[in-house]
Structure formats: C-alpha cells, structure tokens
Design a protein around this motif. Structure first.
Motif, PDB file in Angstrom:
ATOM      1  N   GLN A  52       1.845  13.322  -8.865  1.00 49.64           N
ATOM      2  CA  GLN A  52       1.002  14.499  -8.663  1.00 49.64           C
ATOM      3  C   GLN A  52       1.861  15.741  -8.440  1.00 49.64           C
ATOM      4  N   PRO A  53       1.316  16.925  -8.835  1.00 48.89           N
ATOM      5  CA  PRO A  53       2.058  18.177  -8.574  1.00 48.89           C
ATOM      6  C   PRO A  53       2.087  18.506  -7.089  1.00 48.89           C
ATOM      7  N   LEU A  54       3.252  18.355  -6.468  1.00 47.54           N
ATOM      8  CA  LEU A  54       3.369  18.564  -5.018  1.00 47.54           C
ATOM      9  C   LEU A  54       4.476  19.568  -4.738  1.00 47.54           C
ATOM     10  N   GLU A  55       4.428  20.148  -3.591  1.00 46.65           N
ATOM     11  CA  GLU A  55       5.501  21.040  -3.156  1.00 46.65           C
ATOM     12  C   GLU A  55       6.722  20.212  -2.771  1.00 46.65           C
ATOM     13  N   GLU A  56       7.865  20.858  -2.729  1.00 40.53           N
ATOM     14  CA  GLU A  56       9.121  20.167  -2.443  1.00 40.53           C
ATOM     15  C   GLU A  56       9.122  19.508  -1.067  1.00 40.53           C
ATOM     16  N   ASP A  57       8.551  20.194  -0.087  1.00 37.57           N
ATOM     17  CA  ASP A  57       8.513  19.619   1.275  1.00 37.57           C
ATOM     18  C   ASP A  57       7.700  18.335   1.306  1.00 37.57           C
ATOM     19  N   PHE A  94       9.034  14.517   2.056  1.00 33.39           N
ATOM     20  CA  PHE A  94       8.419  13.683   3.095  1.00 33.39           C
ATOM     21  C   PHE A  94       8.001  12.316   2.542  1.00 33.39           C
ATOM     22  N   ILE A  95       7.450  12.348   1.312  1.00 31.20           N
ATOM     23  CA  ILE A  95       6.975  11.094   0.712  1.00 31.20           C
ATOM     24  C   ILE A  95       8.140  10.177   0.381  1.00 31.20           C
ATOM     25  N   ASN A  96       9.219  10.712  -0.102  1.00 29.73           N
ATOM     26  CA  ASN A  96      10.345   9.905  -0.564  1.00 29.73           C
ATOM     27  C   ASN A  96      11.424   9.690   0.494  1.00 29.73           C
ATOM     28  N   GLN A  97      11.134   9.982   1.723  1.00 28.21           N
ATOM     29  CA  GLN A  97      12.141   9.806   2.773  1.00 28.21           C
ATOM     30  C   GLN A  97      12.453   8.321   2.979  1.00 28.21           C
ATOM     31  N   LYS A  98      13.696   8.033   3.305  1.00 29.30           N
ATOM     32  CA  LYS A  98      14.146   6.657   3.514  1.00 29.30           C
ATOM     33  C   LYS A  98      13.903   6.234   4.967  1.00 29.30           C
ATOM     34  N   ILE A 103       0.834  -1.208   0.000  1.00 30.58           N
ATOM     35  CA  ILE A 103       0.000   0.000   0.000  1.00 30.58           C
ATOM     36  C   ILE A 103       0.865   1.253   0.000  1.00 30.58           C
ATOM     37  N   VAL A 104       1.903   1.256   0.828  1.00 30.32           N
ATOM     38  CA  VAL A 104       2.808   2.413   0.889  1.00 30.32           C
ATOM     39  C   VAL A 104       3.502   2.615  -0.459  1.00 30.32           C
ATOM     40  N   SER A 105       3.944   1.503  -1.078  1.00 32.85           N
ATOM     41  CA  SER A 105       4.633   1.605  -2.368  1.00 32.85           C
ATOM     42  C   SER A 105       3.726   2.170  -3.443  1.00 32.85           C
ATOM     43  N   VAL A 106       2.477   1.681  -3.504  1.00 35.15           N
ATOM     44  CA  VAL A 106       1.527   2.166  -4.514  1.00 35.15           C
ATOM     45  C   VAL A 106       1.200   3.632  -4.286  1.00 35.15           C
ATOM     46  N   LEU A 107       0.977   4.009  -3.038  1.00 34.41           N
ATOM     47  CA  LEU A 107       0.646   5.403  -2.736  1.00 34.41           C
ATOM     48  C   LEU A 107       1.811   6.336  -3.052  1.00 34.41           C
ATOM     49  N   THR A 108       3.030   5.867  -2.775  1.00 29.96           N
ATOM     50  CA  THR A 108       4.213   6.689  -3.052  1.00 29.96           C
ATOM     51  C   THR A 108       4.342   6.971  -4.554  1.00 29.96           C
ATOM     52  N   LYS A 109       4.166   5.899  -5.361  1.00 33.93           N
ATOM     53  CA  LYS A 109       4.249   6.079  -6.814  1.00 33.93           C
ATOM     54  C   LYS A 109       3.153   7.016  -7.320  1.00 33.93           C
TER      55      LYS A 109
END
Length: 420
Positions: A192-197, A201-205, A181-187
């Motif tokens: 989507q057009p998102l702000e850098e912050d 947050f989404i791509n944090q390791k 679920i996390v992987s699908v939501l991340t992709k």
C-alpha cells in the motif's frame, strides 16, 4: 352422719380435690422435658459426640442408614430419646411401638448401645442435631458428590502433566498464529502507498534483548517456573507413603516363581492366616521344613543348598527368619484378609499382581485409598450361596438398579469401614 355435717364436709372435700389437682399440675410442670440448649458450647460438644458415635449411620437432614435426626426432640420425648440412644434394643424389646416401627422401617438394622453416654451428653447431642450442621443442610447432592470425589482420589499426577502440556501447546499455537497474522499484514501493508515513517514502523526488526528484558517475558517465565515447581511439589505429596514397586532383598532368596508358579503350591499353604484372620502372616521355618526336610537342594545338584541351609540354621539356633515386609498399610487403615479372600473370593493376584511369576516379590499395586475405593466401586459382591446377602440382594433389586450389587452398595465407600 347428720345432713348438716355432710353439707359442711363438702367445702373441705372440694379443697382437698383442688389441692390434689394443683399438686398434679405442679408435678407435671416439674416433669416436663428439659429444653434443648442452643448455646455454642452445647452445640460444639454435641458435634464431637455426633462425629464420634453417630455420623457413620445418620445425617441431620436426610435419611441414611438410619433416619434423619433434625427435629427429633419435637417428635419424641427427651426421656424416650435418652433411653433409645443408650440402648435401643432394650426399648425395642420392651414392645415400644415407636421403636419397633423404626426398627422395621430400617430393615432391622441394630443400632449400637451407647450406655457410656450420660443424660447431659445426650442433651448436648440434641443441641447439635437441632442447631448445628447447617452447612450440611445447605449443601446440594452435587456438591456432596464432588467433595467425595475430591476426598477419595484427588487429581492424579499424569492429569497435571497433560494439563501443562496442553497449555504449552496452546500457547505455541497462539504464537504461531500471531506470527502468521503479522507476516500477512506486513506483506499487505508494504504493497500500500504509505509514508516513510509508517513503512519504517512496519518493517522494524524485533530486538530480542528488549523482548527478554520486557515485563511480559519475565512474567511468563516466572509463571512457567512456578507451575513446574508446583507440579513437582504435588507429585511429591501424592507419592508420600506410596511404595509401589518396592522390592527389597530378602534374607533368603525365596522364589515365588518356583514355588507358586512352577510347583503350583497354593498361597494358603504358606500364608495360613489369609482365610481365617486379618493378616496373611509370614510363614514360620516349620512350614518350610514340611517340604525341605526332604528337599535339600535344587534339582540336579548335591548337598544342602546355601539358601535352604539358612532355614536349618534358623531352626537350630531357635531364631526367626527376619523377612523384610513388602506390603505395609498405615496403622490408620484397617484391612482384613479373610473378609476379602474367604468371603469376597478375591484372588491374591488382584492386589499382589502375578505373584507366581516373581523371583523377588515387589509391591505390584499402589495400595492407596483411591486405589481401594476404585476397586470397591467396580467389584461385584459374590452373593451366591451366602444367605447373609439375601436381604441386600432383594433391596438392591427393588431399587431397580441395572448394575449388579457391588461393594460400594453395602458401605464400601464409608470412611468408618476402614478408619475407626
């Protein structure tokens, strides 16, 4: 006697009659049944007496082997109860209609005499019958059945292992699903057009050090360790007193495979008590010598063999052969071989396993209480040719049960059958 004197005597006669009347009332008052005490002391004393002498056949609020007992002091005179409890057969043989009717109602089941009980003991017993055991009355049949199941078997160790394994599998599946679920939501969110912050947050390791130090991880690991320790402890408790697989070395290398298997010697030839008494008994050297007076060695070899020579030495020195006991029930359990082998027609292999194939005898079955009870639930009674069971077979047939008469139907699950 003059009329005047006769008239004067009337008041005296009336007084005498009145005196006798009041005396009779007083006697009846003094002879009235004593009251059943509801004190805690009397109830507690009565409970001990009930558990020791009555519980096997009676329940307080429902029929069992005997009638339900609560309210008996209202239905019967105390004196009658005391006589019946102390020696019911004496009351029945006296022709008492109530006692005779009870005896017939419960299939002429003989109630043991309790002449060792005093009148005070019976009164304490009645105190418990009338005012004690309220929890029994409140218990439902389902609760009773569940309690019996718990008392007889418990939770087998393999069930606990299965439960733990299922929980671990479920936990892993949940983690995998959450990861997907996390992987699908991340992709999806990365498209989507998102702000850098937000993108950061989404791509944090994942920081594994923080995960391992987190309270949630510590709680999960602690719970798993506690569960494993608890399972190990429960397995240990269930194994206390269980000697299944025990196979000691004997002082003489006696082969059951050779004697009972190849030579087809019946078990009863050596274990002479198995059909006539409680114990199967260990064979004496004299029984061995019935054969080994002539058979002195293994076929094809000369001279007396070492193992057979040990039998000769035991007899010459007047010393018993110190066989090591393999099957050993605790002293709190009563088992009768003749009841099972002679009456029940149970084969030796049912409990002892394929004894005719064993070079060295070991304990084949668990011989636990749960194992015995399970056997009593499944084993049919051998009623053919035994008049003792005729009435029981008739009653079982009248109950419209589809199953054959089994050991459990004749008291095979009662505690006092094996523990008394």
């Amino acid at each position: 006697m003059s009329i005047k004197r006769s008239l004067l005597s009337v008041p005296f006669r009336f007084c005498n009659m009145a005196l006798i009347f009041f005396l009779l009332i007083g006697i009846n008052a003094f002879a009235a049944d004593p009251e059943v005490s509801d004190s805690d002391e009397a109830v507690k004393a009565g409970e001990s007496l009930f558990n020791a002498n009555c519980k096997t056949c009676h329940k307080l609020d429902q029929k069992f082997t005997g009638p339900a007992l609560r309210g008996v002091s209202d239905r019967r005179d105390i004196a009658w109860i005391q006589s019946f409890v102390k020696n019911s057969q004496k009351v029945i043989q006296s022709g008492d209609p109530t006692a005779t009717a009870l005896f017939a109602e419960f299939n002429n089941t003989v109630m043991p005499a309790h002449q060792f009980l005093s009148d005070d003991d019976v009164m304490n017993l009645l105190s418990y019958i009338e005012f004690g055991g309220k929890e029994e009355a409140a218990a439902t049949p389902a609760e009773g059945a569940a309690g019996a199941a718990t008392a007889t078997g418990g939770v087998p160790s393999e069930y606990l292992t299965i439960i733990l394994a299922v929980l671990v599998v479920v936990l892993l599946l949940i983690l995998i699903v959450l990861g997907l679920i996390v992987s699908v939501l991340t992709k999806y969110l990365n498209k989507q057009p998102l702000e850098e912050d937000d993108k950061e947050f989404i791509n944090q390791k994942t920081d594994l050090k923080k995960v391992f130090r987190s309270d949630a991880f510590i709680i999960i690991i602690t719970a798993i360790v506690i569960a494993l320790v608890a399972k190990t402890a429960i397995d240990g408790l269930f194994s206390v007193g269980v000697q299944q697989g025990y196979q000691p070395t004997q002082p003489i290398a006696f082969s059951h495979k050779l004697h009972a298997g190849d030579k087809e010697i019946p078990c009863q030839y050596c274990h002479t008590g198995v059909e006539i008494g409680r114990s199967a008994n260990i064979p004496s050297p004299n029984i061995c010598m019935n054969c080994h007076m002539h058979i002195q060695n293994v076929e094809g070899k000369e001279g007396v063999s070492t193992e057979i020579q040990k039998i000769y030495d035991a007899i010459d020195n007047d010393q018993p052969i110190e066989w090591v006991r393999v099957h050993n029930l605790p002293d709190l359990a009563y088992f009768n071989h003749s009841q099972h082998v002679k009456v029940g027609q149970i084969e030796c292999q049912t409990c002892h396993g394929p004894i005719e194939e064993m070079e060295v005898v070991g304990q084949h079955s668990a011989l636990t209480m749960g194992w015995c009870i399970d056997c009593h639930r499944k084993t049919d009674i051998q009623t053919a040719g035994n008049e003792y069971y005729d009435k029981l077979v008739q009653l079982h047939a009248e109950s419209k049960s589809k199953d054959a008469l089994k050991v459990k139907d004749i008291g095979g699950l009662e505690c006092a059958k094996c523990h008394y």
